[in-house]
Structures are given as structure tokens and as C-alpha cells.
Write an enzyme that holds these catalytic residues in place. Structure first.
Site, PDB file in Angstrom:
ATOM      1  N   ASP A  96       0.850  -1.189   0.000  1.00  0.00           N
ATOM      2  CA  ASP A  96       0.000   0.000   0.000  1.00  0.00           C
ATOM      3  C   ASP A  96       0.883   1.235   0.000  1.00  0.00           C
ATOM      4  O   ASP A  96       1.730   1.403   0.891  1.00  0.00           O
ATOM      5  CB  ASP A  96      -0.865  -0.030   1.272  1.00  0.00           C
ATOM      6  CG  ASP A  96      -2.175   0.682   1.100  1.00  0.00           C
ATOM      7  OD1 ASP A  96      -2.197   1.713   0.403  1.00  0.00           O
ATOM      8  OD2 ASP A  96      -3.176   0.222   1.681  1.00  0.00           O
ATOM      9  N   ASP A 197      -2.993   4.602  -2.584  1.00  0.00           N
ATOM     10  CA  ASP A 197      -4.016   5.258  -1.768  1.00  0.00           C
ATOM     11  C   ASP A 197      -4.491   6.558  -2.421  1.00  0.00           C
ATOM     12  O   ASP A 197      -3.662   7.355  -2.880  1.00  0.00           O
ATOM     13  CB  ASP A 197      -3.387   5.558  -0.394  1.00  0.00           C
ATOM     14  CG  ASP A 197      -4.401   6.004   0.636  1.00  0.00           C
ATOM     15  OD1 ASP A 197      -5.344   5.239   0.912  1.00  0.00           O
ATOM     16  OD2 ASP A 197      -4.251   7.122   1.176  1.00  0.00           O
ATOM     17  N   GLU A 248      -6.777   3.492  -5.738  1.00  0.00           N
ATOM     18  CA  GLU A 248      -7.996   3.824  -5.009  1.00  0.00           C
ATOM     19  C   GLU A 248      -8.493   5.166  -5.533  1.00  0.00           C
ATOM     20  O   GLU A 248      -7.829   6.187  -5.361  1.00  0.00           O
ATOM     21  CB  GLU A 248      -7.722   3.914  -3.502  1.00  0.00           C
ATOM     22  CG  GLU A 248      -9.022   4.068  -2.732  1.00  0.00           C
ATOM     23  CD  GLU A 248      -8.852   4.649  -1.332  1.00  0.00           C
ATOM     24  OE1 GLU A 248      -9.725   4.417  -0.496  1.00  0.00           O
ATOM     25  OE2 GLU A 248      -7.845   5.339  -1.070  1.00  0.00           O
ATOM     26  N   HIS A 322     -10.985  -1.943   4.746  1.00  0.00           N
ATOM     27  CA  HIS A 322     -10.799  -1.439   6.109  1.00  0.00           C
ATOM     28  C   HIS A 322     -11.505  -0.106   6.362  1.00  0.00           C
ATOM     29  O   HIS A 322     -11.410   0.426   7.459  1.00  0.00           O
ATOM     30  CB  HIS A 322      -9.296  -1.292   6.369  1.00  0.00           C
ATOM     31  CG  HIS A 322      -8.677  -0.281   5.458  1.00  0.00           C
ATOM     32  ND1 HIS A 322      -8.544  -0.497   4.104  1.00  0.00           N
ATOM     33  CD2 HIS A 322      -8.214   0.961   5.682  1.00  0.00           C
ATOM     34  CE1 HIS A 322      -8.016   0.571   3.545  1.00  0.00           C
ATOM     35  NE2 HIS A 322      -7.799   1.475   4.471  1.00  0.00           N
ATOM     36  N   ASP A 323     -12.150   0.460   5.341  1.00  0.00           N
ATOM     37  CA  ASP A 323     -12.891   1.720   5.511  1.00  0.00           C
ATOM     38  C   ASP A 323     -14.399   1.502   5.468  1.00  0.00           C
ATOM     39  O   ASP A 323     -15.164   2.449   5.652  1.00  0.00           O
ATOM     40  CB  ASP A 323     -12.545   2.708   4.376  1.00  0.00           C
ATOM     41  CG  ASP A 323     -11.093   3.150   4.372  1.00  0.00           C
ATOM     42  OD1 ASP A 323     -10.483   3.196   5.455  1.00  0.00           O
ATOM     43  OD2 ASP A 323     -10.573   3.443   3.274  1.00  0.00           O
TER      44      ASP A 323
HETATM   45  O1  TEU Z   1      -9.231   6.192   2.092  1.00  0.00           O
HETATM   46  C1  TEU Z   1      -9.714   7.195   1.283  1.00  0.00           C
HETATM   47  C2  TEU Z   1     -11.080   7.704   1.541  1.00  0.00           C
HETATM   48  O2  TEU Z   1     -11.393   8.814   1.124  1.00  0.00           O
HETATM   49  C3  TEU Z   1     -12.109   6.930   2.207  1.00  0.00           C
HETATM   50  O3  TEU Z   1     -12.149   5.613   2.142  1.00  0.00           O
HETATM   51  C4  TEU Z   1     -12.382   7.485   3.533  1.00  0.00           C
HETATM   52  O4  TEU Z   1     -11.900   6.712   4.568  1.00  0.00           O
HETATM   53  C5  TEU Z   1     -13.858   7.611   3.655  1.00  0.00           C
HETATM   54  O5  TEU Z   1     -14.384   8.064   2.468  1.00  0.00           O
HETATM   55  C6  TEU Z   1     -14.223   8.602   4.694  1.00  0.00           C
HETATM   56  O6  TEU Z   1     -15.602   8.626   4.810  1.00  0.00           O
HETATM   57  C7  TEU Z   1      -7.871   5.951   2.093  1.00  0.00           C
HETATM   58  C8  TEU Z   1      -7.558   4.844   3.059  1.00  0.00           C
HETATM   59  O7  TEU Z   1      -8.152   3.655   2.608  1.00  0.00           O
HETATM   60  C9  TEU Z   1      -8.012   5.246   4.424  1.00  0.00           C
HETATM   61  O8  TEU Z   1      -7.879   4.232   5.364  1.00  0.00           O
HETATM   62  C10 TEU Z   1      -7.206   6.450   4.819  1.00  0.00           C
HETATM   63  O9  TEU Z   1      -7.663   6.959   6.033  1.00  0.00           O
HETATM   64  C11 TEU Z   1      -7.286   7.558   3.768  1.00  0.00           C
HETATM   65  O10 TEU Z   1      -7.121   7.093   2.451  1.00  0.00           O
HETATM   66  C12 TEU Z   1      -6.204   8.573   3.991  1.00  0.00           C
HETATM   67  O11 TEU Z   1      -4.959   8.021   3.699  1.00  0.00           O
END
Ligand code: TEU
Ligand code: CA
Length: 549
Positions: A96, A197, A248, A322-323
Site C-alpha cells: 500500500d 491510496d 484507489e 478497512h474503511d
Molecule cells: O481512504 C480514502 C477515503 O477517502 C475513504 O475511504 C475514507 O476513509 C472515507 O471516504 C471517509 O468517509 C484511504 C484509506 O483507505 C483510508 O484508510 C485512509 O484513512 C485515507 O485514504 C487517507 O490516507
């Protein structure tokens, strides 16, 4: 050569996967110890979320040093051993890479703060519009304004995420060079691919106030995004066809994804998009409770499936990461049809055109934990919004109800290995509480049970290997307006496949356009099927995959 279209990726969030030294945090050695479990599932890649040096404000997505393993997760030797042991089992590691921002503890940012002009230009510093007013009204994704004032410099820096995650300035060629070096370093260490990311946010456009939204229109899929990705590709992973990449893509568009994930391979192998996971939001607002819109869910998935195929571009397909909350809690029915609905949801995604991703524990049907106290939540976004919701006038009870549905911690509870204390995740105190249902939702039980969700996922992974039609076939939505059935047809070199799923707990009869008795049943989540001519009766959450040569 491994073909990513025939592959399945397993996502590991190391912090919550398996702890080998009793400190309550999962670690890289924990991944090594569980490689045989992952091998048993049959996947080809592991996507490992960040394990680099980090103050862990955002669980590693705030990187302070890209070149070293955070001691909480282990050592570089552990990583090398993991890469070697995975390789022995035919599994490759996707790492990542977080390049939209660094932690404010990164050396570059610390030098910038001291006023070093070289490093100040690594980030996005701007004067306020007037004293006390940030450069723009953009909102941080984690709540509040996206600019933070630095008194010593009398300037603001941009942070689209947490205040400790400062956005990098990709306009600066030196930054792009640094990024390339990091990628090459990890290729040298045995990386088999990368997940980038929020990579479609790296090219900031104009710095203007947004009167209609939160600012995302100015930096999402920005003006130089394709140029940057092509440059990165040519300079690093593009030189080795074996390296697989996924970007992503936050709030992206189909038109951009045709290029991000095009067949020419000039940018990335594939993309994650999230529109299908906003069907239980109100517009872009996730901190609300609304039932999921099934029609919208299908319309979005099919739109992406069909149009990406038309443009020969490749999707990553998934429900969980994980989100995201746990899918069986979100679109399934944990109370009455836990097993049936978890299997059905797996089938819907795995038979689509695209590379499927399984998030740790999804293959067990893990659920949201239902936390009821704010101390149980660790996620910075969840904690911020818990406060913001109450500032907006919601009751504490209401704010909890929303977190129980939408918090990112729903997916971050420890992996459920067995029925013992702490689900076998740690011998110490876990950094985040274990979900109570590990007495029956756990890997040990499901490995023994031939009818388990795990076994169903294992079959799905194998089907993609055995049937080219799943990897390479065309896709056609069927009966798209049906209020409870999610059905589609795949076709390839004269072969046909029907994937028919009841998304609800009520029996329904579904009519196909042809005789279904000529098909073989490849997979289902009931002991038998009720097919008569061109009709099939689907029991609650019933899911059937039919195939004809
Ligand atoms: O996530 C990006 C992101 O914008 C979303 O998944 C976010 O967590 C969600 O929309 C909020 O409501 C990536 C990573 O997967 C995440 O874990 C990180 O926190 C984020 O980037 C910042 O690096
Ligand atoms: Ca540990």
C-alpha cells in the site's frame, strides 16, 4: 505469468490480523504464521495495508518514513521473510503506497516547518485569504477545514485528511522523483504489486472556494492526473509486466477510469471506485441512517461493469475493505440468514467481470461489532464525526446509532480465529475490542464445517481459475428493474453463465428468457435448486450460478 484477471486478492489489515508477541497489535510475523490459512483459501495476492513508520493517527496511512518497517509491526527481516514465504506458496504481496500525503512527523514536513524552502515546496503551503481566513473553504474528509495555520510561517498547509496528514505537492518534480525511488526500493524488496491510496487526488487544480460542495471538484481526477500516473508507470512498475497495480479512486468518474485502468496498461492495472457503496448515504453524506437503495446498487454496478468492458478497462470488484462496514451487516441479514446472505453477497461480487478483493474476515462472514461506547472506537474519522454530529444537535444516542452503521472501525475489529478469549487474535489486550460473536463466527469452526462461508469463498476463488468465462466473459445485466433479484449473464466463446441472486429474505420466483434445465449448477447456497423450465424459485438470499458449454 500470473494474470490479474484470473486472480483474487486478499486484503490484510495487519494491525487486526494476528498478534504474535502479545502486545495486542497484529504484526508481520502474524501474517507469516497465517500464510497457510490464506493459501487454503486459494488467493493469488495479498494486499497489505501500510506497515511503515507512522505515528498511527490514521493507522499507518500517515507515513513518517517510507523506507522502514514500524517496530510495532516488526522488522525489515520479517518483511523479507514474509515475501519469501508467500512466494513459496505462490502468493504475491501488493504493498500500500500512500503518496497523496505524508505524516506531519515525516522529516520532509519537519524541515518545511523550519522554513527550509526546498522542503516547503514538497507540500502545499499558501497564504490565507485575509488574516484568520484559510486559502479556500475546502473541507477535510475527516471533518473541519482542510487547511491548517502555521504561525511561524504565517501560512496554511493543505490536508485533505487528518491535520497530521499533509498533502504532497506533485507539481514539484523532486516529489515525483522521491515517490519513484520509494516504489523502486520496495520492488527491490520483493513487492509483487501496489495499491495506491487516494491516488486520483494528487493533482490539485485551482485553489478556489467551492460554493456548491466540499472542494472535491477541484482536486479529484485533477488536471495532470493521467500525466503523473503515466510518468510513474514508465519510471517504475511499468517496466515489469508481472507487477499488478490498483488505484484507489475517490469520487471518480467512469471516463477517467477508462484511462486509469485501460487495456494499454499505461497507467494502472485496475481501479477501486466507491459509488456502489454510497447507496446507504444521502448524496455524499455518509453520517446519516437511510436504508440501502437496491435499485441504485444494481444500476451503479451494472453501469460500471458494462461501460468498463466496452472500453476494455478493468475493475477491482469488492464489497469490503478497512474503511467500509461489514457487508453481511450492511446488505445481508445477520439475524436470520447470516450464512445464506453472506454466501450470496460473495457470489454476486466474485462472478462479476473484474478482479475480486476479499477483506480479512469477510470469508468468515464477520459482522459489525455494535460498539456502544466512544472509548471502543479508535478511528480518527469516527471520533471526529461523533463530536461533529452532536455539535450539529444530534443526541448522543443518535450519534452512536450512526457510528454503529457507518464507522470504519466496523471492519477493523480483530480477525476471529477461534472461539477462545480475544478470538485467538492475541494473548494480550487487543488494541480494539473483539466482536462478541466469535463463539461461532471464527476460522477454526469454518475450516471444519464443509458448509461454511469460508468453504463457499474458497469455491468462488477456484471457479475463477477453472472457468475462463468468469475472468474473460462479457457481462449483461438481467431483469435490472426486479425489486429483489440481482441477476446477470456472462458469455464467452459460446459458453453461458447465469448468476441469479435473491437479495432479500422473501421467497421469489424469477423467470429467465430460456430453459434453465439445460444448465449445470456450478454453485449455490442451498442443498438443492428449484428450477422448472425457464423458472426458478429462490428461497431467502438464495444464490445460484448456472453454466452451459
Ligand atoms: O481512504 C480514502 C477515503 O477517502 C475513504 O475511504 C475514507 O476513509 C472515507 O471516504 C471517509 O468517509 C484511504 C484509506 O483507505 C483510508 O484508510 C485512509 O484513512 C485515507 O485514504 C487517507 O490516507
Ligand atoms: Ca504484536
Amino acid at each position: 505469468m500470473t494474470d490479474f484477471r484470473k486472480s483474487v486478492v486478499y486484503q490484510i489489515y495487519p494491525k487486526s490480523f494476528y498478534d504474535t508477541n502479545g502486545d495486542g497489535l497484529g504484526d508481520l510475523r502474524g501474517v507469516i504464521e497465517k500464510l497457510d490459512y490464506i493459501k487454503e483459501l486459494g488467493v493469488d495476492y495479498i494486499w497489505l495495508t501500510p506497515f511503515y513508520i507512522s505515528p498511527q493517527r490514521d493507522n499507518g496511512y500517515d507515513i513518517a518514513d517510507y523506507y522502514h518497517v514500524d517496530p510495532r509491526y516488526g522488522t525489515m527481516e520479517d518483511f523479507e521473510e514474509l515475501a519469501a514465504e508467500a512466494k513459496k506458496r505462490g502468493i504475491r504481496l501488493m504493498l500500500d503506497m500512500v503518496f497523496n500525503h505524508t505524516s506531519t512527523e515525516h522529516e520532509w514536513f519537519q524541515k518545511a516547518l523550519q522554513g527550509d524552502p526546498k522542503y516547503k515546496d514538497y507540500y502545499i503551503f499558501k497564504k490565507g485569504k485575509e488574516p484568520g481566513v484559510p486559502p479556500t473553504n475546502w473541507e477535510s474528509k475527516f471533518g473541519g477545514n482542510a487547511w491548517e495555520y502555521v504561525e511561524d510561517l504565517d501560512e496554511y498547509y493543505l490536508h485533505l485528511f487528518d491535520v497530521t496528514q499533509a498533502d504532497l505537492n506533485w507539481e514539484n518534480p523532486q516529489v515525483r522523483k522521491e515517490v519513484q525511488e520509494i516504489i523502486k526500493f520496495w520492488i527491490g524488496k520483493g513487492a509483487g504489486g501496489f495499491r495506491f491510496d487516494v491516488v486520483n487526488l494528487i493533482s490539485k487544480g485551482e485553489f478556489k472556494d467551492d460554493y456548491e460542495g466540499d472542494g472535491r471538484r477541484f482536486y479529484t481526477d485533477g488536471p495532470k492526473i493521467h500525466e503523473y500516473l503515466r510518468e510513474l508507470n514508465e519510471a517504475t512498475f511499468g517496466t515489469d509486466a508481472e507487477l499488478v497495480t490498483v488505484g484507489e479512486m475517490s469520487s471518480t468518474t467512469l471516463e477517467n477510469c477508462y484511462h486509469y485502468a485501460g487495456e494499454d496498461g499505461k497507467e494502472l492495472s485496475m481501479v477501486f471506485s466507491f459509488h456502489h457503496l454510497k447507496v446507504d448515504f444521502m448524496g455524499n453524506e455518509k453520517w446519516v441512517i437511510v436504508p440501502f437503495d437496491f435499485q441504485k446498487l444494481k444500476d451503479i454496478i451494472f453501469d460500471w461493469q458494462v461501460k468498463m468492458a466496452e472500453h476494455k478497462a478493468w475493475n477491482a470488484v469488492f464489497w469490503c475493505n478497512h474503511d467500509q462496514p461489514r457487508v453481511v451487516s450492511r446488505f445481508g441479514n445477520v439475524k436470520n440468514y447470516w450464512k445464506e446472505s453472506a454466501k450470496m453477497l460473495g457470489t454476486v461480487v466474485h462472478c462479476l467481470r473484474g478482479t475480486p478483493y476479499i477483506y480479512q474476515g469477510e470469508e468468515l462472514g464477520m459482522t459489525n461489532p455494535g460498539f456502544t461506547r466512544i472509548e471502543q472506537y479508535k478511528d480518527v474519522e469516527s471520533r471526529n464525526h461523533f463530536r461533529i454530529l452532536q455539535e450539529k444537535g444530534l443526541s448522543e444516542e443518535n450519534a452512536y446509532q450512526i457510528l454503529q452503521i457507518h464507522s470504519r472501525d466496523n471492519s477493523r475489529t480483530p480477525m476471529q480465529w477461534d472461539e477462545t478469549k480475544n478470538a485467538g487474535f492475541t494473548t494480550g489486550d487487543p488494541w480494539i475490542e473483539v466482536t462478541k460473536n466469535h463463539s461461532y463466527i471464527n476460522a477454526k469452526a469454518e475450516l471444519e464445517d464443509p458448509d461454511s462461508i469460508f468453504q463457499h469463498y474458497k469455491k468462488l476463488v477456484q471457479l475463477r481459475k477453472d472457468y475462463d468465462i468468469i475472468a474473460y466473459g462479457d457481462i449483461e445485466p438481467l431483469d435490472q428493474k426486479n425489486p429483489s433479484v440481482f441477476a446477470y449473464r456472462r458469455t464467452y466463446q459460446g459458453e453461458e453463465m447465469y448468476v441469479i441472486n435473491n437479495f432479500y429474505g422473501k421467497e421469489v420466483t424469477w423467470k429467465a428468457d430460456k430453459d434453465l434445465t439445460e444448465f449445470c449448477v456450478l454453485l449455490s447456497n442451498y442443498q438443492d435448486t428449484m428450477i422448472h423450465g425457464n423458472q426458478v424459485t429462490l428461497r431467502p438470499y438464495e444464490s445460484i450460478v448456472l453454466h452451459k458449454k
